[in-house]
Write an enzyme that holds these catalytic residues in place. Structure first.
Site, PDB file in Angstrom:
ATOM      1  N   CYS A   1      60.145 -35.956   5.388  1.00 34.41           N
ATOM      2  CA  CYS A   1      60.314 -37.177   5.462  1.00 34.41           C
ATOM      3  C   CYS A   1      60.763 -38.057   6.696  1.00 34.41           C
ATOM      4  CB  CYS A   1      61.246 -38.058   4.254  1.00 34.41           C
ATOM      5  SG  CYS A   1      61.527 -39.355   4.577  1.00 34.41           S
TER       6      CYS A   1
ATOM      7  N   CYS B   1      53.971 -43.862  -1.375  1.00 35.69           N
ATOM      8  CA  CYS B   1      55.321 -43.449  -1.452  1.00 35.69           C
ATOM      9  C   CYS B   1      56.217 -44.602  -1.781  1.00 35.69           C
ATOM     10  CB  CYS B   1      55.972 -42.617  -0.663  1.00 35.69           C
ATOM     11  SG  CYS B   1      57.707 -42.043  -1.203  1.00 35.69           S
TER      12      CYS B   1
ATOM     13  N   CYS C   1      75.769 -53.948  -0.482  1.00 31.90           N
ATOM     14  CA  CYS C   1      74.351 -53.359  -0.611  1.00 31.90           C
ATOM     15  C   CYS C   1      73.419 -54.350  -1.017  1.00 31.90           C
ATOM     16  CB  CYS C   1      74.079 -51.961  -0.648  1.00 31.90           C
ATOM     17  SG  CYS C   1      75.332 -52.146  -1.961  1.00 31.90           S
TER      18      CYS C   1
ATOM     19  N   ASP D   1      84.030 -53.099  -2.270  1.00 33.09           N
ATOM     20  CA  ASP D   1      82.896 -52.356  -2.034  1.00 33.09           C
ATOM     21  C   ASP D   1      82.042 -52.032  -2.871  1.00 33.09           C
ATOM     22  OD1 ASP D   1      80.675 -50.986  -0.115  1.00 33.09           O
ATOM     23  OD2 ASP D   1      81.948 -49.763   0.274  1.00 33.09           O
TER      24      ASP D   1
END
Ligand SMILES: C[S@@+](CC[C@H](N)C(=O)[O-])C[C@H]1O[C@@H](n2cnc3c(N)ncnc32)[C@H](O)[C@@H]1O
Length: 427
Positions: free
Chosen positions: A154, A77, A384, A357
């Site tokens: 998951c 995965c 991020c 951001d």
């Protein structure tokens, strides 16, 4: 190409995406699921001029940081990349990535040592998941291709999301729903609520009301089903509400199907706490919340400052931000809808702190000139993606900005993604 079993490879390093990197006669080979210091046997599956890609066959000598991945489909995965690494080593890897990016791409001369904020929960932390469909197969894309790898549960998702996925898979199997491209489940961590978002091609063989009744029986926290529109066409609520409540900082927001929200609800609170600490310590009075989403940062900071200017491109997010501010009785926050690089010129000159951001692509290059013109004193960059953070910091350094503090906030355990908060102060 004909796959080839390689002679023994020693893993020297980790790539930015967590793959082990080894060398064979000077030729670089990336091998997922391996760790620095390991001796492995691998099968070459892709041969390019400058590097090759191989799949792990056997670990001959294991790293002390290796652990058995709990997920049975981990090796196939594409959702996770670091489950085979113990959690403290994952955090070390991310710290290293952040620092290396800032030195190499960001051309930083000197960096403060980052404060590390590991996740309280390395499992079941995600509040959003998009599942892909291939016939009756429901899951995430494979590591190597766009083949869907089905899974039972998951490990990154809460019980409610796994249960909704299972119910949906059941409806597809029974042909009560026709298969489509994908569906998304959003789950609130503060309220017992979930929202199901279907792509436009999923169609029911019974009424939507009936589908909702079946799903609700197994998933009492489901508050709505929303279907996306085709192309740019608007979507529609097909049952219940199209928003879920989530407490973020001191306020409860209502999040729609398209509004961005940080996927790790617990670690989002760490980001909010750090932003508040910076604003209070620096005594900021007028702040900009750029790439604001629904204004989660700006709304939470508004009571500590004189004025907040929030800028965001998404109509849905701006509408939610305005609604929240009004309900909270905050009259010192303004929302501007549009692209930061265009709207920022309209904001007042005297902003003493700007929060950035941006999405993974980082900020628009036109922003730096505007930041300079407005003489912004402090920048809190929430990122991020270390590569675009570093690229943007390289643009800010010649303007006199220096990194004063750096925080690594692990929002994405088991994956290579790195979230950080950098405070930059102007000259
Ligand atoms: C990483 S999210 C941050 C959202 C918000 N700060 C939060 O924590 O919930 C980035 C946001 O930037 C918005 N966005 C992307 N490009 C933009 C642009 N050029 N101008 C304004 N907003 C943009 C996206 O819609 C998204 O809401």
């Amino acid at each position: 190409m004909v796959e080839e079993i390689l002679p023994e490879v020693i893993i020297k390093d980790l790539g930015h995406d967590g793959r082990g990197v080894g060398k064979l006669s000077g030729y670089t080979i990336f091998i997922p699921g391996t760790l620095p210091g390991e001796r492995v046997r691998a099968r070459l599956v892709k041969k390019k001029k400058r590097f090759g890609e191989a799949l792990l066959e056997e670990v001959l000598e294991a790293s002390p940081h290796r652990r058995k991945p709990p997920c049975p489909v981990y090796s196939e995965c594409g959702g996770c990349q670091l489950q085979h690494m113990d959690y403290s080593f994952q955090v070390e890897f991310k710290q290293d990535r952040l620092i290396q990016a800032l030195y190499r791409i960001g051309e930083a001369q000197k960096l403060p040592s980052p404060r590390i904020n590991p996740a309280g929960n390395e499992w079941k932390y995600r509040n959003k998941a998009t599942y892909h469909l291939q016939g009756n197969h429901v899951g995430f894309f494979s590591r190597q291709s766009r083949r869907v790898i089905p899974h039972e549960e998951c490990a990154l998702l809460p019980v409610a999301a796994n249960r909704i996925k299972k119910s949906l898979a059941g409806l597809l199997k029974q042909k009560i729903l026709s298969s489509g491209k994908n569906f998304t489940v959003r789950t609130s961590f503060s309220h017992q609520q979930s929202l199901l978002i279907l792509d436009e091609s999923i169609k029911p063989r019974v009424s939507w009301e009936k589908v909702a009744t079946i799903l609700r029986k197994e998933n009492p926290e489901l508050v709505g089903i929303y279907q996306q529109g085709k192309g740019k066409k608007p979507g529609r609520e097909i049952w219940g509400k199209s928003r879920i409540k989530e407490k973020m900082g001191d306020y409860t927001f209502e999040l729609g199907p398209a509004t961005f929200f940080q996927v790790n609800s617990e670690q989002r609170e760490v980001l909010l706490k750090r932003a508040k600490q910076i604003v209070l310590e620096l005594g900021c009075r007028n702040i900009g919340d750029l790439y604001a989403g629904a204004g989660v940062f700006g709304i939470n900071l508004a009571k500590y400052v004189d004025r907040v200017m929030a800028v965001e491109i998404s109509r849905e997010a701006v509408a939610e931000g305005k609604r929240r501010a009004q309900l909270a009785g905050l009259d010192n926050i303004e929302f501007h809808r549009g692209e930061v690089e265009k709207v920022f010129t309209k904001l007042p000159r005297e902003l003493d702190c700007v929060l950035l951001d941006p999405p993974r692509e980082g900020c628009h290059p036109n922003l730096w000139q505007l930041i300079e013109e407005k003489k912004v004193k402090n920048i809190v960059y929430i990122s991020c993606n270390p590569a675009t953070l570093a690229r943007d910091i390289a643009e800010l350094q010649p303007l006199g900005y220096r990194i004063e503090t750096l925080d690594l906030v692990d929002m994405f355990p088991q994956t290579y993604h790195v979230e950080s908060v950098a405070l930059l102060e102007g000259k």
